[in-house]
Scaffold this active site. Structure first.
Site, PDB file in Angstrom:
ATOM      1  N   LYS A   1      32.509  -1.374 -18.797  1.00  0.00           N
ATOM      2  CA  LYS A   1      31.873  -0.124 -19.222  1.00  0.00           C
ATOM      3  C   LYS A   1      30.436  -0.393 -19.668  1.00  0.00           C
ATOM      4  O   LYS A   1      30.141  -1.407 -20.291  1.00  0.00           O
ATOM      5  CB  LYS A   1      32.672   0.520 -20.349  1.00  0.00           C
ATOM      6  N   SER A   2      29.576   0.557 -19.378  1.00  0.00           N
ATOM      7  CA  SER A   2      28.154   0.398 -19.698  1.00  0.00           C
ATOM      8  C   SER A   2      27.908   0.320 -21.203  1.00  0.00           C
ATOM      9  O   SER A   2      26.955  -0.326 -21.643  1.00  0.00           O
ATOM     10  CB  SER A   2      27.330   1.526 -19.077  1.00  0.00           C
TER      11      SER A   2
ATOM     12  N   GLU B   1      38.488 -10.613 -19.764  1.00  0.00           N
ATOM     13  CA  GLU B   1      37.620 -11.649 -20.333  1.00  0.00           C
ATOM     14  C   GLU B   1      36.334 -10.982 -20.790  1.00  0.00           C
ATOM     15  O   GLU B   1      35.682 -10.279 -20.022  1.00  0.00           O
ATOM     16  CB  GLU B   1      37.318 -12.732 -19.303  1.00  0.00           C
TER      17      GLU B   1
ATOM     18  N   ARG C   1      25.480  -2.720 -22.152  1.00  0.00           N
ATOM     19  CA  ARG C   1      24.172  -2.460 -22.762  1.00  0.00           C
ATOM     20  C   ARG C   1      23.996  -3.172 -24.101  1.00  0.00           C
ATOM     21  O   ARG C   1      22.905  -3.196 -24.660  1.00  0.00           O
ATOM     22  CB  ARG C   1      23.967  -0.960 -22.927  1.00  0.00           C
TER      23      ARG C   1
ATOM     24  N   TYR D   1      29.482  -1.388 -23.404  1.00  0.00           N
ATOM     25  CA  TYR D   1      29.508  -2.808 -23.766  1.00  0.00           C
ATOM     26  C   TYR D   1      28.393  -3.579 -23.068  1.00  0.00           C
ATOM     27  O   TYR D   1      27.728  -4.414 -23.681  1.00  0.00           O
ATOM     28  CB  TYR D   1      30.870  -3.422 -23.453  1.00  0.00           C
TER      29      TYR D   1
END
Length: 188
Positions: free
Chosen positions: A111-112, A137, A116, A114
């Site tokens: 997901k972006s 991971e 970013r 995380y």
């Protein structure tokens, strides 16, 4: 191969148990609390991270060897959050248990939210007829500790359906991660 829509994902989860537990809409908050979204999206399914983590430590190991991995390289953490040390990583698992159809390959993207923050989620493809909890991971690429939230969205699964079923599935060849439950360490 074509990517599958929310309608297909919903039907496969409800009629064939492809995703359990299944959240049939995208959740962005619970009451007044904002969460990192999870559940069905337009062309994918946003999975959640369970509250079981294995945080990497280099205290007991000098070399990381995928053919002879030392379980003492991890510290077990059970919590609503996981703090990953700088330039380190942690393993976790999805809340959801997957049963992938024979004619489907599933790709996982972080997901972006995380990404970013410098937190990268890595998962190899879920092969045809694979089933189990997905081991996640998380790499902390920053020089600061990083936080992962349990029971919130961490990655998106994309389902690609082939025009014909494969000759040999993951189940047929008795793949070493078939049926995994919990956080699963490397198997050579």
């Amino acid at each position: 191969m074509s990517i599958k829509s929310d309608k297909w994902i919903r039907r496969m989860a409800q009629e064939h148990g492809m995703i359990e537990p299944f959240v049939e809409r995208q959740i962005r908050g619970e009451g007044d609390e904002r969460v990192i979204s999870y559940g069905v999206s337009s062309y994918g399914y946003d999975v959640r991270c369970a509250d079981e983590f294995k945080v990497f430590t280099n205290i007991n190991s000098a070399i990381v060897d995928p053919k002879n991995f030392d379980e003492k390289s991890f510290v077990d953490v059970k919590s609503d959050v996981c703090i990953i040390p700088p330039n380190s990583f942690a393993l976790a698992r999805t809340v959801e248990f997957f049963r992938i159809p024979r004619d489907v390959l599933t790709i996982c993207l972080g997901k972006s939210t995380y990404a970013r923050c410098g937190i990268i989620v890595n998962v190899t493809p879920l092969e045809p007829e694979w089933e189990g909890h997905v081991t996640l991971e998380f790499s902390n690429t920053t020089t600061l500790p990083a936080k992962i939230y349990a029971n919130e969205g961490v990655a998106q699964m994309l389902f690609l359906q082939s025009d014909e079923a494969c000759e040999v599935s993951y189940k047929d060849r008795a793949g070493k991660y078939q049926g995994q439950r919990g956080v699963t360490l490397p198997r050579a």
